[in-house]
Design a protein around this motif. Sequence first.
Motif, mmCIF file in Angstrom:
data_model
loop_
_atom_site.group_PDB
_atom_site.id
_atom_site.type_symbol
_atom_site.label_atom_id
_atom_site.label_comp_id
_atom_site.label_asym_id
_atom_site.label_seq_id
_atom_site.Cartn_x
_atom_site.Cartn_y
_atom_site.Cartn_z
ATOM 1 N N TYR A 144 -6.883 -3.801 2.744
ATOM 2 C CA TYR A 144 -5.484 -3.667 3.901
ATOM 3 C C TYR A 144 -7.258 -2.557 4.624
ATOM 4 C CZ TYR A 144 -2.613 -0.526 6.811
ATOM 5 O OH TYR A 144 -2.044 0.082 7.827
ATOM 6 N N ARG A 150 -1.948 -0.059 -4.085
ATOM 7 C CA ARG A 150 -2.389 -0.039 -3.852
ATOM 8 C C ARG A 150 -3.976 0.108 -4.383
ATOM 9 N NH1 ARG A 150 -4.142 5.038 -1.568
ATOM 10 N NH2 ARG A 150 -3.521 6.729 -2.585
ATOM 11 N N TYR A 166 -6.193 -3.503 -3.404
ATOM 12 C CA TYR A 166 -5.646 -3.428 -1.889
ATOM 13 C C TYR A 166 -5.377 -2.816 -0.490
ATOM 14 C CZ TYR A 166 -2.685 -7.317 -3.879
ATOM 15 O OH TYR A 166 -2.342 -9.046 -3.908
ATOM 16 N N GLN A 167 -5.585 -1.096 -1.168
ATOM 17 C CA GLN A 167 -5.831 -0.187 -0.509
ATOM 18 C C GLN A 167 -7.450 -0.876 0.535
ATOM 19 O OE1 GLN A 167 -4.578 2.480 0.630
ATOM 20 N NE2 GLN A 167 -5.231 2.005 1.931
ATOM 21 N N ILE A 196 0.674 -1.200 0.052
ATOM 22 C CA ILE A 196 -0.499 0.134 0.403
ATOM 23 C C ILE A 196 0.742 1.675 0.169
ATOM 24 C CG2 ILE A 196 -2.183 -1.017 0.719
ATOM 25 C CD1 ILE A 196 -1.368 0.434 3.445
#
Length: 657
Positions: A123, A100, A119-120, A95
């Motif tokens: 997360y 990200r 991905y962000q 990230i």
Amino acid sequence: MSKEGIDVLLAEKRTFPPPKEFSEKAHIKSMKDYESIYKRSVEDPEGFWSEMAEKNLTWFKKWDKVLEWSFEKPEIKWFMGGKLNASYNCLDRFIKTPIRNKAAIIWEMDSGGYRTYTYQQLYYEVNRFANILKKHGVKKGDRVTIYLPMIPELVIAMLACARIGAIHSIVFGGFSAQALRDRIQDCQAKLLITADRGVRGGRFVPLKANADEALHECPNVEKVIVVKRTDPAIDMEPNRDIWWHEEMAAHDIANYCEPEWMDAEDPLFILYTSGSTGKPKGVLHTTGGYMLFTNLTFKWIFDYHDEDIHFCTADIGWVTGHSYIVYGPLSNGATSLMFEGVPTYPNPGRFWEICDKHRVNIFYTAPTAIRALMREGESWVTRYDLSSLRLLGTVGEPINPEAWMWYHTYVGKGKLPIVDTWWQTETGGILITPLPGAMTLKPGSANRPFPGVVPVILKENGSPASVNEGGYLVIEKPWPGMIRGTYGDPENKRVKEVYFSRFPGKYFTGDGARIDEDGDYWLMGRIDDVINISGHRLGTAEVESALVSHEAVAEAAVVGYPHEIKGEGIYVYVTLKEGYQPSDDLKKILVGHVRTVIGPIATPDKLQFAPGLPKTRSGKIMRRILRKIAKGDVDDLGDVSTLADPSVVDELLKGRL
Ligand code: ATP
Ligand code: MG
């Protein structure tokens, strides 16, 4: 032919060298590359694996020692003193980079819609859920059982456990209340994560109701977190059951959860084997070695590049999903497609429709799915645009050469490499496989050991088998992703007995294999399934492949039964393709076909047409049940808790010869 090894019956001669354009861009471009990497990996395993660990994973603290092992004890330790976190390796380290904003997960719903998590976003979800687990008292080392369908919350829950150091134990959403109960009791889980219902093939699976039933006998479970997937009216037990979405929406949950510093040898998860050969075994994997092995095998075997969309059709409830939907792809920053449904809903074109729609590049499935789709005809494949695909793969059972050819011809358009990957829940990741940019493929062969893996084929008496002589597949040296134990057995007695006693000091896989004159491996089925005919030991896979090569046959399973003269006779179960009817004539034709393809030694003594074969819930043929039916020993069929459809057994009993 030898009486000590397993006789080799079939001679498959077709070969497919790697396409030039593929090799040029591949991580491993030639046999020369492979051979030099392999040589280094076995001559200096510690140097090789520490270099890989440094390059491919992010560590909070470097290890003090690379490897300590004894296959006598047995005890295996990799990267001792090293500290890392699996969720950090799948999320945090990306990230801060452009990754990200890339899709981590594409979730294809049963109904045909889809959703994407970058991905962000993943997360964010994992961090919050990790804090919720903590809020409910889950601590490092606690076990959390996850009984969810194929929905993103499953990945979130796994990574959240990994983040706080809790050990996840995923139970496939197709399992019954009893199977769930046994698995919760075995690992003494503190918390259960489930959903109201699952959806597969347009049908609902009553997960919460099953969980309620299981929990009557699991007093150790203090809390149940329930995901709302389909919104029926379900019972929520006050003080025990809580809704996932309500917890996640709470304002007092922090958006960040510090990842736990895990020792490389701290457990990451427990997972039960498929139960093909007997009672499932609860396999324990640890953090450092498993993460490294899934990371590297994913990159090299699937020849992963940043722009690829990877679609592994397995359920995350099996090791294939753990390693090649979640930990391998995400630790590489890849886009992993997860599919909630089944290959035949709403029609047998579903996989190809998904590949077309999302422009999938890497497609990984099981021979059982390929055989089922073959049966429906290739028009379901050819109507979709599959031009984005560049690599195909299989896992789970030996692939019959005819099924390989079909996959290659219609899905791969005669061009794409296929990686036939051999491995087990216990091995954590793939051990024997083609590297697609380097190796010449042969339908039905899994080619070569992955770097660092040292297999050998042994005869009954423990001496090595010669070229093309079949025997027991055994592994001589440790690799990072291997089983460390089973939960609740610190002395490793069970592991010693099952895997390290048949040939002391070596890991026993339970599978039969041979190595051909080029050094390529051919898996011949399970040792438990070998048939002994007049002193000749035959693997079942080859006889089945001969049957499947006939145009009328969709699937076949071969077992032995007591035979007065020959010791054992060959009992064959055959399911037919669409458009073929069982008849005595067809029976004669099929028996004759096996004689011509293989030879008189393999002539089936009995051939039963069957509408379906008994399979594990992961789709493998359960020959131990077929053996009992063939023998007439039907009162106690053994552990059938992992059987997908018990009604198949009744049909088989009716048609018994
Ligand atoms: P159990 O151990 O409970 O009997 P299982 O062995 O079916 O169940 P898994 O760990 O899911 O449980 O499966 C591993 C087995 O699957 C291997 O030992 C092998 O028999 C078979 N297998 C997997 N991949 C391949 C392959 N590419 N070729 C041949 N066989 C394979
Ligand atoms: Mg097994």
